[in-house]
Design an enzyme around this catalytic site. Structure first.
Site, mmCIF file in Angstrom:
data_model
loop_
_atom_site.group_PDB
_atom_site.id
_atom_site.type_symbol
_atom_site.label_atom_id
_atom_site.label_comp_id
_atom_site.label_asym_id
_atom_site.label_seq_id
_atom_site.Cartn_x
_atom_site.Cartn_y
_atom_site.Cartn_z
ATOM 1 N N CYS A 99 0.832 -1.217 0.000
ATOM 2 C CA CYS A 99 0.000 0.000 0.000
ATOM 3 C C CYS A 99 0.865 1.266 0.000
ATOM 4 C CB CYS A 99 -0.903 -0.041 1.224
ATOM 5 S SG CYS A 99 -1.767 1.494 1.588
ATOM 6 N N CYS A 158 0.083 3.784 2.767
ATOM 7 C CA CYS A 158 0.544 3.235 4.052
ATOM 8 C C CYS A 158 2.030 3.531 4.251
ATOM 9 C CB CYS A 158 0.312 1.731 4.112
ATOM 10 S SG CYS A 158 -1.418 1.231 3.998
#
Length: 156
Positions: free
Chosen positions: A81, A84
């Site tokens: 991600c 993230c």
């Protein structure tokens, strides 16, 4: 790593940081055949947590989060991600800034599906703030450090 061949769009995909569920996301509406999943256990970046940020799993969630004497931030994330990865340095800095006042944790949603499902995690990064074993606040997506600081200061 996922290696996909025989995709209906004629492209052979290879996703070095992905799991089986991610392969479907990567190819969107393309019909695929997954030909191999390569063991990622030798990758160092998946399990390495920054100083002050505890890696938690489904089994330890209750003890580390719900039974904590101090507020807890849980960062639900995945190694593939991008957002993230982008928010991680901010969370790591806040862990240093608020050390001892709030516990900072990370839960990899790919490795630990039970806890994210229990809390309705549908997008990552999602940061849930717990106090006294209850959800006190929740932030989804990439946000400014000031917003996180504001939320933390309300809890401590």
């Amino acid at each position: 790593m996922i290696k996909i061949t025989e995709a209906s769009d004629g492209v052979n995909y290879q996703a070095p940081n992905a799991g089986v569920s991610d392969a479907m996301w990567l190819t969107r509406n393309t019909t695929v055949t997954i030909v191999s999943e390569i063991d990622n256990s030798q990758r160092k970046d998946d399990k390495t947590m920054a100083e002050g940020v505890l890696d938690i799993d489904d089994n330890g969630f209750e003890a580390e989060v719900l039974q904590s004497d101090i507020p807890v931030l849980v960062d639900f994330w995945a190694p593939w991600c991008g957002p993230c990865k982008a928010i991680a340095p901010t969370v790591e800095q806040l862990a240093k800034d608020f050390s001892g006042q709030i516990k900072f944790t990370k839960c990899n949603v790919d490795d630990n599906p039970i806890t994210p499902a229990k809390y309705g995690i549908r997008a990552i990064p999602t940061l849930i703030f717990f106090k006294g074993g209850e959800i006190a606040d929740q932030i989804t997506g990439m946000v400014a450090k000031a917003k996180l600081e504001e939320t933390i200061k309300k809890l401590v």
